[in-house]
Design a protein around this motif. Structure first.
Motif, PDB file in Angstrom:
ATOM      1  N   THR A  66      28.924 -92.271 110.970  1.00 40.72           N
ATOM      2  CA  THR A  66      29.231 -93.005 112.199  1.00 40.72           C
ATOM      3  C   THR A  66      30.105 -92.195 113.135  1.00 40.72           C
ATOM      4  N   VAL A  67      30.855 -91.255 112.586  1.00 35.68           N
ATOM      5  CA  VAL A  67      31.652 -90.342 113.403  1.00 35.68           C
ATOM      6  C   VAL A  67      31.510 -88.944 112.818  1.00 35.68           C
ATOM      7  N   PRO A  68      31.489 -87.905 113.656  1.00 33.66           N
ATOM      8  CA  PRO A  68      31.430 -86.544 113.116  1.00 33.66           C
ATOM      9  C   PRO A  68      32.774 -86.156 112.508  1.00 33.66           C
ATOM     10  N   VAL A  69      32.739 -85.663 111.282  1.00 30.43           N
ATOM     11  CA  VAL A  69      33.969 -85.303 110.578  1.00 30.43           C
ATOM     12  C   VAL A  69      33.787 -83.933 109.932  1.00 30.43           C
ATOM     13  N   ASN A  70      34.729 -83.038 110.190  1.00 27.48           N
ATOM     14  CA  ASN A  70      34.766 -81.757 109.486  1.00 27.48           C
ATOM     15  C   ASN A  70      35.672 -81.906 108.274  1.00 27.48           C
ATOM     16  N   LEU A  71      35.163 -81.538 107.120  1.00 25.93           N
ATOM     17  CA  LEU A  71      35.870 -81.768 105.870  1.00 25.93           C
ATOM     18  C   LEU A  71      36.494 -80.485 105.349  1.00 25.93           C
ATOM     19  N   GLY A  72      37.673 -80.627 104.751  1.00 24.89           N
ATOM     20  CA  GLY A  72      38.346 -79.493 104.150  1.00 24.89           C
ATOM     21  C   GLY A  72      39.302 -79.942 103.068  1.00 24.89           C
ATOM     22  N   ILE A  73      39.996 -78.980 102.465  1.00 22.62           N
ATOM     23  CA  ILE A  73      40.965 -79.263 101.401  1.00 22.62           C
ATOM     24  C   ILE A  73      42.366 -79.027 101.959  1.00 22.62           C
ATOM     25  N   ALA A  74      43.261 -79.977 101.734  1.00 20.76           N
ATOM     26  CA  ALA A  74      44.636 -79.863 102.225  1.00 20.76           C
ATOM     27  C   ALA A  74      45.345 -78.697 101.520  1.00 20.76           C
ATOM     28  N   PRO A  75      46.241 -77.998 102.225  1.00 15.81           N
ATOM     29  CA  PRO A  75      46.937 -76.838 101.631  1.00 15.81           C
ATOM     30  C   PRO A  75      47.646 -77.145 100.319  1.00 15.81           C
ATOM     31  N   PRO A  80      39.041 -74.073  93.896  1.00 15.55           N
ATOM     32  CA  PRO A  80      38.845 -74.652  95.233  1.00 15.55           C
ATOM     33  C   PRO A  80      37.526 -74.240  95.866  1.00 15.55           C
ATOM     34  N   GLU A  81      37.045 -73.019  95.588  1.00 14.47           N
ATOM     35  CA  GLU A  81      35.799 -72.585  96.217  1.00 14.47           C
ATOM     36  C   GLU A  81      34.593 -73.403  95.756  1.00 14.47           C
ATOM     37  N   VAL A  82      34.654 -73.941  94.550  1.00 14.83           N
ATOM     38  CA  VAL A  82      33.570 -74.814  94.085  1.00 14.83           C
ATOM     39  C   VAL A  82      33.571 -76.117  94.878  1.00 14.83           C
ATOM     40  N   VAL A  83      34.749 -76.698  95.060  1.00 11.55           N
ATOM     41  CA  VAL A  83      34.851 -77.945  95.818  1.00 11.55           C
ATOM     42  C   VAL A  83      34.533 -77.694  97.289  1.00 11.55           C
ATOM     43  N   SER A  84      34.949 -76.559  97.812  1.00 12.07           N
ATOM     44  CA  SER A  84      34.617 -76.224  99.205  1.00 12.07           C
ATOM     45  C   SER A  84      33.106 -76.116  99.386  1.00 12.07           C
ATOM     46  N   THR A  85      32.431 -75.563  98.401  1.00  9.50           N
ATOM     47  CA  THR A  85      30.965 -75.495  98.467  1.00  9.50           C
ATOM     48  C   THR A  85      30.361 -76.891  98.444  1.00  9.50           C
ATOM     49  N   LEU A  86      30.924 -77.763  97.625  1.00 11.24           N
ATOM     50  CA  LEU A  86      30.471 -79.153  97.599  1.00 11.24           C
ATOM     51  C   LEU A  86      30.612 -79.790  98.983  1.00 11.24           C
ATOM     52  N   LEU A  87      31.734 -79.532  99.636  1.00 13.89           N
ATOM     53  CA  LEU A  87      31.942 -80.082 100.980  1.00 13.89           C
ATOM     54  C   LEU A  87      30.996 -79.454 101.998  1.00 13.89           C
ATOM     55  N   HIS A 119      27.935 -78.597 101.328  1.00 15.66           N
ATOM     56  CA  HIS A 119      26.693 -79.359 101.120  1.00 15.66           C
ATOM     57  C   HIS A 119      26.744 -80.659 101.924  1.00 15.66           C
ATOM     58  N   LEU A 120      27.872 -81.317 101.862  1.00 17.03           N
ATOM     59  CA  LEU A 120      28.019 -82.590 102.570  1.00 17.03           C
ATOM     60  C   LEU A 120      27.973 -82.380 104.083  1.00 17.03           C
ATOM     61  N   ASP A 121      28.660 -81.368 104.567  1.00 17.80           N
ATOM     62  CA  ASP A 121      28.645 -81.074 106.006  1.00 17.80           C
ATOM     63  C   ASP A 121      27.231 -80.784 106.504  1.00 17.80           C
ATOM     64  N   ALA A 122      26.466 -80.041 105.715  1.00 21.66           N
ATOM     65  CA  ALA A 122      25.104 -79.668 106.111  1.00 21.66           C
ATOM     66  C   ALA A 122      24.085 -80.750 105.780  1.00 21.66           C
ATOM     67  N   ASP A 123      24.549 -81.841 105.170  1.00 20.40           N
ATOM     68  CA  ASP A 123      23.679 -82.941 104.746  1.00 20.40           C
ATOM     69  C   ASP A 123      22.580 -82.457 103.794  1.00 20.40           C
ATOM     70  N   ILE A 124      22.992 -81.619 102.854  1.00 20.12           N
ATOM     71  CA  ILE A 124      22.117 -81.212 101.754  1.00 20.12           C
ATOM     72  C   ILE A 124      22.383 -82.189 100.615  1.00 20.12           C
ATOM     73  N   LEU A 125      21.455 -83.096 100.406  1.00 24.53           N
ATOM     74  CA  LEU A 125      21.704 -84.226  99.508  1.00 24.53           C
ATOM     75  C   LEU A 125      20.829 -84.138  98.267  1.00 24.53           C
ATOM     76  N   PRO A 126      21.430 -83.998  97.086  1.00 24.86           N
ATOM     77  CA  PRO A 126      20.638 -83.982  95.850  1.00 24.86           C
ATOM     78  C   PRO A 126      19.885 -85.296  95.668  1.00 24.86           C
ATOM     79  N   LEU A 127      18.730 -85.199  95.070  1.00 23.57           N
ATOM     80  CA  LEU A 127      17.933 -86.398  94.792  1.00 23.57           C
ATOM     81  C   LEU A 127      18.402 -86.977  93.465  1.00 23.57           C
ATOM     82  N   ILE A 128      19.243 -87.991  93.547  1.00 21.25           N
ATOM     83  CA  ILE A 128      19.872 -88.570  92.353  1.00 21.25           C
ATOM     84  C   ILE A 128      19.136 -89.838  91.950  1.00 21.25           C
ATOM     85  N   PRO A 129      18.523 -89.888  90.763  1.00 20.40           N
ATOM     86  CA  PRO A 129      17.961 -91.158  90.294  1.00 20.40           C
ATOM     87  C   PRO A 129      19.085 -92.182  90.076  1.00 20.40           C
TER      88      PRO A 129
END
Length: 542
Positions: free
Chosen positions: A27-36, A123-130, A132-142
């Motif tokens: 509903t709103v554009p949000v850039n995601l990151g990890i707090a310092p 942190p780089e693993v979680v950043s990669t996860l984010l 995916h979310l930013d790019a709207d790459i969504l796994p097909l989860i049963p």
């Protein structure tokens, strides 16, 4: 979590259900990151994990097998390979593919929980996860396969597999190989270190995603239901004094009082409702007679008079359910956990989704009860025995000589559909958490069933929204037959919104598309915005 403009920095402590819904529904554009501060905690727990691995001690899921295989220790050299096998052997979900909004919520919640620090994931693993979310790459989860204990292992393995560049994802409106989508976005697949596969899948993010969106959607339903009650009161020429502050101050449940207050605000300025005070003024007494039949009921039926007592249960449930879900999505929900400040390793069971399951079982009962309430109101409005002079089934008024007279059935079929959908909602309202199963060689011998409870809540909310949509369509018809100009200003605005999307029903026609239109208006907050009366308990910025 901290926010700066449209940026949201996760730290595993302050993410809220409303923010999950906003990101999940885009509903709103949000850039995601990890707090310092979270980056520091994550780095330190990873260092502790590596130190402990080097000592050769058994660490669950890192240098041991999983679940009942905990007594099988492996060498540190095999620890990374173990994580890949963990993901692969859980890729066995079944059922429909999870909706995109739930998948986005899952990715966001899992990332947030991992930023707390104790999970020992880089942190780089979680950043990669984010990313995916930013790019709207969504796994097909049963949807099916999680017991809500030991985490959502099966569903979250599809998230982990996508990070590895494997499987398929929904990307740019199409199902595509994950590796192809990652190349298009310039994202490198993750290579897991020890513990990181377990950190990704051993949590309650999938269950909590359904739950968080259910809380957000149920709050909109609560508002729409009060709009429906106000419109029902007008359609039936009802008694507005049932919602008087004195009544509800003497049973001071906050949700009940808020519901009554909102209905009063919605009815403000109505020329269709009456009040007990007006009945006293307008009507003469017995004047010496021993009996008489009143022309006007001084009390409406329970589905109108007691509506705040029904919706109040949902509203009060949402208060504590929302708090519980907020806590869950800001928790470390995997195992083991690394206390880097003290150098300690702790094994526990935070993956158990008991609070989410109990919250969702309670929420779905309250929402199903709301469906039943609105279905009963609808019956009163369409039934000529009870609708205070409205046409039978709300058919369009016609002169008896009109050829079309007697050919049409108005909302007869709609009431049947609403009753069927209500029955289905009630059927799903039984407690899922009561059906624990012992599984995995009796290692998981008591499980939460929270995932099924949360999915049930999602289903019941969808069904109740359909009942609400049918009822609002009927009420728009009823108010129009009464005379829209006589309705309260807030009700006139809601009527106008509905008419902007759905025409008056002047003859028999298909109405399923009408229902879908009004469902959407409820879900996206348009009904609330059109009514433009503040909700005392759930303001739009809650």
């Amino acid at each position: 979590m901290t926010t700066t403009g449209t940026e949201l920095f996760l730290d595993g402590t302050a993410l809220r259900v409303t923010e999950v819904a906003a990101v999940a529904r885009r509903t709103v554009p949000v850039n995601l990151g990890i707090a310092p501060a979270a980056l520091t905690a994550m780095h330190e727990s990873v260092l502790l994990k590596r130190e402990l691995i080097d000592t050769g001690i058994p660490i669950y899921g890192v240098t041991t097998g999983f679940g009942d295989s905990v007594n099988r220790q492996i060498s540190p050299a095999k620890a990374a390979d173990l994580q890949r096998n963990l993901i692969v052997y859980h890729l066995n979900g079944v059922g429909p593919v999870t909706a995109p909004d739930v998948t986005r919520a899952t990715l966001l919640i899992r990332a947030n929980c991992l930023t707390r620090g104790p999970s020992a994931i880089r942190p780089e693993v979680v950043s990669t996860l984010l990313r995916h979310l930013d790019a709207d790459i969504l796994p097909l989860i049963p949807e099916r396969g999680s017991l809500g204990a030991s985490g959502d292992l099966v569903p979250l393995c599809y998230v982990a597999a996508a990070l590895l560049g494997e499987g398929e994802v929904r990307y740019r409106g199409e199902v595509r190989p994950t590796a192809e989508a990652l190349r298009a976005e310039g994202i490198e697949p993750v290579v897991l270190e020890p513990k990181e596969g377990l950190a990704l899948i051993n949590g309650t993010a999938f269950t909590s995603a359904f739950a968080a969106l259910a809380v957000a959607d149920a709050a909109e339903l609560a508002y729409a239901a009060d709009v429906a009650t106000a419109m029902t009161c007008e359609a039936l020429l009802g008694n507005g004094s049932h919602f008087h502050p004195f009544v509800h101050a003497n049973k001071p449940h906050p949700g009940q009082g808020a519901s009554a207050e909102l209905i009063r605000g919605l009815l403000d300025g109505s020329g269709l409702t009456t009040s007990y005070e007006e009945i006293l003024v307008r009507r003469s007494g017995l004047e010496g007679r021993g009996f008489r039949t009143l022309e006007h009921r001084i009390q409406d039926k329970y589905s109108v008079r007691c509506a705040p007592h029904v919706n109040g249960v949902l509203r009060d449930s949402l208060e504590w359910v929302g708090r519980w879900i907020d806590t869950e999505i800001n928790s470390s929900t995997d195992n083991p956990l690394f206390a880097w400040e003290t150098g300690e390793l702790h094994h526990g069971g935070n993956f158990y989704a008991g609070h989410v399951g109990q919250a969702m079982d309670s929420l779905k009962v309250a929402v199903a009860s709301l469906a039943d309430l609105l279905d009963r109101q609808l019956e009163l409005v369409v039934d000529e025995k009870f609708n205070a002079g409205l046409t039978p089934n709300l058919i369009a008024p016609r002169d008896a000589e009109d050829y079309e007279s007697g050919l049409h059935h108005g909302f007869k079929g709609m009431q049947i559909a609403a009753s069927a959908v209500t029955a289905e909602a009630l059927k799903h309202s039984g407690p899922a958490t009561a059906f624990s199963r012992s599984t995995e060689s009796h290692n998981q011998d008591k499980v939460s069933m929270g995932t099924i409870a949360a999915r049930d809540a999602r289903t019941i909310i969808e069904l109740t929204r359909q009942v609400t949509a049918i009822h609002l369509l009927a009420l728009a018809q009823a108010v129009e037959i009464r005379g829209v100009h006589r309705a309260a200003p807030a009700i006139r605005r809601v009527h106008e919104l509905i008419r902007d999307h759905v025409p008056f029903t002047d003859r028999d026609r298909r109405m399923d598309h009408d229902i879908h239109q009004v469902e959407r208006l409820i879900a996206d907050g348009s009904v609330r915005a059109a009514a433009d009366v503040a909700d005392p308990l759930f303001p739009t910025d809650r």
